[in-house]
Design a protein around this motif. Structure first.
Motif, PDB file in Angstrom:
ATOM      1  N   VAL A  50       0.844  -1.210   0.000  1.00  0.00           N
ATOM      2  CA  VAL A  50       0.000   0.000   0.000  1.00  0.00           C
ATOM      3  C   VAL A  50       0.875   1.255   0.000  1.00  0.00           C
ATOM      4  CG1 VAL A  50      -1.668   1.313   1.395  1.00  0.00           C
ATOM      5  CG2 VAL A  50      -1.931  -1.162   1.124  1.00  0.00           C
ATOM      6  N   ARG A  97      -5.995   1.775  -2.279  1.00  0.00           N
ATOM      7  CA  ARG A  97      -5.089   1.736  -1.132  1.00  0.00           C
ATOM      8  C   ARG A  97      -5.841   1.808   0.182  1.00  0.00           C
ATOM      9  NH1 ARG A  97      -1.807   6.265  -1.128  1.00  0.00           N
ATOM     10  NH2 ARG A  97      -0.233   5.244   0.144  1.00  0.00           N
ATOM     11  N   SER A  98      -6.827   2.689   0.247  1.00  0.00           N
ATOM     12  CA  SER A  98      -7.497   2.783   1.550  1.00  0.00           C
ATOM     13  C   SER A  98      -8.370   1.559   1.777  1.00  0.00           C
ATOM     14  CB  SER A  98      -8.243   4.103   1.712  1.00  0.00           C
ATOM     15  OG  SER A  98      -9.333   4.128   0.882  1.00  0.00           O
ATOM     16  N   ASN A 151      -6.052  -1.061   3.029  1.00  0.00           N
ATOM     17  CA  ASN A 151      -5.683  -0.702   4.400  1.00  0.00           C
ATOM     18  C   ASN A 151      -6.750  -1.162   5.401  1.00  0.00           C
ATOM     19  OD1 ASN A 151      -4.046   0.502   6.313  1.00  0.00           O
ATOM     20  ND2 ASN A 151      -4.952   2.535   6.081  1.00  0.00           N
TER      21      ASN A 151
HETATM   22  C1  LIG Z   1      -4.330   3.069   7.184  1.00  0.00           C
HETATM   23  O1  LIG Z   1      -5.237   3.182   8.282  1.00  0.00           O
HETATM   24  C2  LIG Z   1      -4.711   3.792   9.423  1.00  0.00           C
HETATM   25  C3  LIG Z   1      -5.770   3.807  10.514  1.00  0.00           C
HETATM   26  O2  LIG Z   1      -6.359   2.564  10.637  1.00  0.00           O
HETATM   27  C4  LIG Z   1      -4.255   5.191   9.113  1.00  0.00           C
HETATM   28  O3  LIG Z   1      -3.636   5.754  10.238  1.00  0.00           O
HETATM   29  C5  LIG Z   1      -3.275   5.177   7.951  1.00  0.00           C
HETATM   30  O4  LIG Z   1      -2.959   6.474   7.569  1.00  0.00           O
HETATM   31  C6  LIG Z   1      -3.879   4.446   6.760  1.00  0.00           C
HETATM   32  N1  LIG Z   1      -2.889   4.373   5.712  1.00  0.00           N
HETATM   33  C7  LIG Z   1      -3.190   4.499   4.418  1.00  0.00           C
HETATM   34  C8  LIG Z   1      -2.048   4.384   3.456  1.00  0.00           C
HETATM   35  O5  LIG Z   1      -4.336   4.685   4.008  1.00  0.00           O
END
Ligand SMILES: *[C@@H]1O[C@H](CO)[C@@H](O)[C@H](O)[C@H]1NC(C)=O
Ligand SMILES: *[C@@H]1O[C@H](CO)[C@@H](O)[C@H](O)[C@H]1NC(C)=O
Ligand SMILES: *[C@@H]1O[C@H](CO)[C@@H](O)[C@H](O)[C@H]1NC(C)=O
Ligand SMILES: *[C@@H]1O[C@H](CO)[C@@H](O)[C@H](O)[C@H]1NC(C)=O
Length: 335
Positions: A55, A93-94, A97
């Protein structure tokens, strides 16, 4: 009036370009430049940190505009999950995540075979998104058990789908890595073995969702020590090219000693040499390098050495890379 009709007529044709229409009768006549889908498929048995590494690294690769849909699916879970489709890299990506591997969803038995093949079947059945010319990156930890891959290979070939398997050197589940090799070999795809600590890089050494296109694919068998002449390579345009060559075809063998691929331009008589000890990255069972090449036809000679006599099935894949323009034709499949 005539003019307006003509415009309407032409725009009808424009919009009915079968590769632009998300129709429910899949089209198999696309070119490598038509709109299509990219999918990232990852085993739930992979360390979630490695998926987070994917990611994080994703934005460093420029997304080709042809990937109008970006899909993801988590497999090897007790309750099989649906493929989820997104419209851009940040959405993908999200979504990744939020759906990282979760050990509580895994099969309870580490000997259970993977459902990686059914992910391919599911993808092919989907009609939400163009499948012709699509690309799929798999991260595999668990191997399938005995499976028949003939019909899936026929379908992948029909739709020019490029499948890239990054497989753990330390697998669980079944023992059928040959099924994955067979799919990759017969569809000009990729199957490579990596240590768990760097399995995420298995995505980035392939063509993934970049604009780059394949210009050379060779499969061959070697054993012991020797030299073979591979089919010649045609480089249509000068510029950067990406070489990926496998050295081993299974997760555990370590019989590989050395490999030297010599590519000689038949007109200019200049030579590019790809030696296993000058590769980029710290991989053991395959090598990558990204030289600039002049256009032309190249003879391809491989010298290799293994410290046993087992037959090893290998492949070489060469793509355009960044500065060389993508091509608009599919490479033929060899048997
Ligand atoms: C992934 O999720 C976390 C919280 O669960 C967040 O802090 C982080 O920024 C996210 N990363 C991305 C690349 O979206
Ligand atoms: C796990 O699966 C294997 C093979 O299917 C079987 O032999 C074994 O008994 C199973 N173990 C458990 C704890 O269910
Ligand atoms: C390599 O050997 C395998 C059997 O191990 C065979 O199925 C395959 O067709 C051979 N490939 C080539 C390119 O000769
Ligand atoms: C090509 O170059 C090699 C040395 O790099 C030389 O030995 C060979 O004679 C040359 N062949 C031709 C046809 O010019």
């Amino acid at each position: 009036m005539r003019a307006i009709q003509l415009v309407l007529f032409l725009s009808f044709f424009y919009f009915s370009n079968p590769c632009l229409v998300l129709s429910n009768f899949p089209n198999d006549k696309c070119t490598p430049q038509d709109d299509t889908t990219y999918m990232f498929a990852y085993s739930n048995d992979i360390d979630s940190k490695k998926i987070l590494d994917v990611v994080k690294r994703m934005p460093s690769i420029r997304l080709s505009r042809k990937f109008v849909k970006l899909a993801r699916v988590r497999f090897d879970v007790q309750q099989p999950e649906e493929i989820v489709y997104h419209n851009n890299l940040n959405e993908l990506r999200s979504s990744l995540n939020k759906s990282l591997p979760d050990p509580s969803l895994s099969y309870s038995n580490t000997s259970t075979g993977s459902d990686v093949i059914s992910v391919l079947e599911k993808f092919l059945e989907k009609t939400k998104s163009p499948i012709c010319g699509s690309r799929i990156n798999f991260i595999v930890k668990r191997l399938p058990t005995e499976v028949n891959v003939e019909s899936i290979i026929a379908k992948l070939r029909k739709y020019h789908i490029e499948v890239y398997f990054a497989i753990s050197e330390n697998t669980i589940g079944g023992n059928n890595h040959d099924a994955l090799n067979e799919i990759a070999f017969k569809t000009n795809g990729v199957s490579i073995f990596l240590k768990d600590e760097i399995i995420d890089s298995g995505v980035f050494v392939t063509q993934r969702y970049a604009e780059d296109t394949l210009i050379y694919a060779a499969n061959f068998n070697v054993s012991g020590q020797g030299t073979i002449e591979l089919p010649p390579m045609t480089v249509p345009n000068k510029g950067g090219h990406w070489f990926l060559m496998s050295f081993q075809d299974d997760p555990v063998s370590d019989s590989f000693q050395s490999a030297t691929l010599t590519c000689t331009n038949t007109i200019a008589n200049n030579t590019f040499i790809f030696k296993d000890n000058i590769i980029e990255g710290r991989y053991e069972k395959f090598g990558v390098i990204s030289p600039d090449l002049e256009e032309g036809i190249y003879t391809m000679k491989l010298e290799y050495k293994y410290d046993d006599q087992n037959v090893v099935r290998l492949f070489i894949r060469i793509s355009t890379f960044v500065t060389a323009p993508p091509v608009d034709y599919w490479l033929p499949y060899d048997n």
